[in-house]
Scaffold this motif. Structure first.
Motif, PDB file in Angstrom:
ATOM      1  N   LEU A 126       0.755  -1.147   0.047  1.00  0.00           N
ATOM      2  CA  LEU A 126       0.229  -0.191  -0.083  1.00  0.00           C
ATOM      3  C   LEU A 126       0.767   1.329  -0.035  1.00  0.00           C
ATOM      4  O   LEU A 126       1.899   1.056   0.501  1.00  0.00           O
ATOM      5  CB  LEU A 126      -0.853  -0.065   1.279  1.00  0.00           C
ATOM      6  N   ASP A 127       0.407   2.358  -0.317  1.00  0.00           N
ATOM      7  CA  ASP A 127       1.054   3.667  -0.500  1.00  0.00           C
ATOM      8  C   ASP A 127       0.729   4.215   0.817  1.00  0.00           C
ATOM      9  O   ASP A 127      -0.411   4.014   1.546  1.00  0.00           O
ATOM     10  CB  ASP A 127       0.442   4.641  -1.656  1.00  0.00           C
ATOM     11  N   ARG A 128       1.860   4.946   1.387  1.00  0.00           N
ATOM     12  CA  ARG A 128       1.701   5.265   2.818  1.00  0.00           C
ATOM     13  C   ARG A 128       0.612   6.518   2.680  1.00  0.00           C
ATOM     14  O   ARG A 128       0.037   6.868   3.680  1.00  0.00           O
ATOM     15  CB  ARG A 128       3.022   5.672   3.354  1.00  0.00           C
ATOM     16  N   ALA A 129       0.312   7.219   1.594  1.00  0.00           N
ATOM     17  CA  ALA A 129      -0.584   8.216   1.645  1.00  0.00           C
ATOM     18  C   ALA A 129      -2.084   7.655   1.636  1.00  0.00           C
ATOM     19  O   ALA A 129      -3.015   8.608   1.766  1.00  0.00           O
ATOM     20  CB  ALA A 129      -0.358   9.147   0.335  1.00  0.00           C
ATOM     21  N   GLY A 130      -2.196   6.338   1.454  1.00  0.00           N
ATOM     22  CA  GLY A 130      -3.702   5.970   1.224  1.00  0.00           C
ATOM     23  C   GLY A 130      -3.823   5.196  -0.316  1.00  0.00           C
ATOM     24  O   GLY A 130      -3.649   5.721  -1.043  1.00  0.00           O
ATOM     25  N   SER A 131      -4.534   4.220  -0.219  1.00  0.00           N
ATOM     26  CA  SER A 131      -4.996   3.384  -1.413  1.00  0.00           C
ATOM     27  C   SER A 131      -6.354   3.075  -1.451  1.00  0.00           C
ATOM     28  O   SER A 131      -6.939   2.530  -0.485  1.00  0.00           O
ATOM     29  CB  SER A 131      -3.962   1.993  -1.461  1.00  0.00           C
ATOM     30  N   VAL A 132      -6.940   3.417  -2.519  1.00  0.00           N
ATOM     31  CA  VAL A 132      -8.408   3.085  -2.741  1.00  0.00           C
ATOM     32  C   VAL A 132      -8.409   1.545  -3.545  1.00  0.00           C
ATOM     33  O   VAL A 132      -7.773   1.402  -4.601  1.00  0.00           O
ATOM     34  CB  VAL A 132      -8.985   4.111  -3.683  1.00  0.00           C
ATOM     35  N   VAL A 133      -9.267   0.739  -2.807  1.00  0.00           N
ATOM     36  CA  VAL A 133      -9.756  -0.541  -3.816  1.00  0.00           C
ATOM     37  C   VAL A 133     -10.866  -0.453  -4.381  1.00  0.00           C
ATOM     38  O   VAL A 133     -11.884   0.134  -3.793  1.00  0.00           O
ATOM     39  CB  VAL A 133      -9.555  -1.765  -2.648  1.00  0.00           C
ATOM     40  N   GLY A 134     -10.928  -0.862  -5.481  1.00  0.00           N
ATOM     41  CA  GLY A 134     -12.486  -1.080  -6.212  1.00  0.00           C
ATOM     42  C   GLY A 134     -12.132  -1.483  -7.754  1.00  0.00           C
ATOM     43  O   GLY A 134     -11.168  -2.330  -7.985  1.00  0.00           O
ATOM     44  N   ARG A 135     -13.309  -1.663  -8.372  1.00  0.00           N
ATOM     45  CA  ARG A 135     -13.406  -2.324  -9.715  1.00  0.00           C
ATOM     46  C   ARG A 135     -13.142  -1.280 -10.745  1.00  0.00           C
ATOM     47  O   ARG A 135     -12.780  -1.744 -11.994  1.00  0.00           O
ATOM     48  CB  ARG A 135     -14.686  -3.102 -10.038  1.00  0.00           C
ATOM     49  N   GLY A 136     -13.284   0.035 -10.703  1.00  0.00           N
ATOM     50  CA  GLY A 136     -13.085   0.974 -11.665  1.00  0.00           C
ATOM     51  C   GLY A 136     -11.636   1.762 -11.480  1.00  0.00           C
ATOM     52  O   GLY A 136     -10.899   1.039 -11.419  1.00  0.00           O
TER      53      GLY A 136
END
Length: 319
Positions: A126-136
């Motif tokens: 994961l990126d330390r700044a935050g990571s979004v998980v999704g289909r798009g």
């Protein structure tokens, strides 16, 4: 032979489509040239080409055109995801320091994607700044019809890993590692059953009939203070099980107080709902697939904890 862009700062030869020097990271513009004297590289053709190439490379405001990947570019820039030569320090497309950013990304929290048997099949950093998980258009993408386009977000705060559901259709679930107190509105995943916990409170006194006739009723606990509701895919209630003080409810596929013989993902004796004083706690009864709780707001994750996003089970390996 294709034309080259010559860095006005260090004299390095770059691909014609490059916007930044792969050796020093400077923009390929005239303003990036050294201020004292000409570039001396010991290579006469490079020095002679500076004037011709600096003007053509001056415009860096637009997006560079798509070009064929040059031979030898086998890496990927951690900022812009364009192909790069991993042996070079800078990305030619965005100017990012490749080795420094790669080290930063590798040091971030690490997750494993688990297969149907619970074994890791791939790894995610994961990126330390935050990571979004999704289909798009997400940072971490899965081809999974049960995932929303932007499903959930992982975020590192002061050395702690948190997850937040982004209003997904099917929710984000954290598997429980021990007994967990239930709050009004909590939704559990036990096997493939989605069960909602609701507080009912204690019933008030029933008014006496006008002729003082005493009512006849079943002998039951004096108060049903909570209920578990089995939810359909549309959110409607199919069945329910009432909870009372000092009463433990066993849920399973083969035996218990609430049995789901048609659910192959549920263990024979899967989970217990225990009453402790005025509270109710859910306990995993040693099931194969565990018990998961839907995430509301932010939830902190621990190493070894599993989360369910769509049809993907992820396990936190390190933070």
């Amino acid at each position: 032979m294709s034309s080259l862009a010559i860095c006005a700062f260090c004299g390095r030869e770059n691909e014609a489509s490059s916007r930044f020097c792969i050796d020093c990271g400077k923009p390929l513009t005239t303003s990036a040239a050294r201020t004292r004297g000409a570039v001396t590289t010991g290579n006469a053709p490079i020095a002679a080409a500076l004037a011709a190439t600096a003007g053509s490379a001056a415009d860096t405001s637009g997006v560079s055109p798509l070009v064929a990947t040059p031979a030898g570019l086998t890496g990927q820039c951690p900022r812009c995801d364009r192909p790069v030569d991993p042996s070079l320090p800078y990305c030619a497309h965005c100017g990012a320091r490749i080795d420094a950013m790669r080290a930063q990304r590798v040091s971030g929290p690490r997750l494993s994607v688990l297969d149907d048997e619970g074994h890791p099949c791939s790894s995610i950093t994961l990126d330390r700044a935050g990571s979004v998980v999704g289909r798009g258009d997400a940072d971490i993408r899965f081809d999974d019809v049960y995932l929303s386009p932007l499903h959930a977000r992982f975020e590192l705060r002061d050395g702690e890993l948190w997850i937040r559901d982004l209003g997904s259709r099917n929710g984000t679930w954290c598997y429980l590692g021990g007994p967990t107190r239930l709050s009004d509105g909590d939704v559990l995943l036990i096997g493939s059953q989605v069960l909602r916990f609701r507080r009912l409170g204690y019933p008030g006194p029933h008014p006496r009939d006008s002729d003082a006739t005493r009512r006849l009723g079943s002998m039951v606990p004096s108060a049903d203070v909570a209920v578990l509701e089995q939810l359909r895919a549309d959110g409607s209630v199919r069945d329910s099980c009432h909870l009372s003080p000092a009463r433990t409810i066993m849920i399973g596929r083969e035996s218990g107080d609430w049995v789901f013989p048609y659910d192959p993902t549920m263990s024979g004796r899967h989970a217990e709902i225990r009453s402790e004083d005025a509270e109710f706690f859910v306990h995993d009864a040693g099931s194969r697939n565990g018990v998961a709780l839907a995430v509301h707001g932010d939830r902190m994750l621990q190493p070894g904890q599993r989360v369910l996003l769509g049809d993907q089970v992820l396990r936190v390996e390190s933070i």
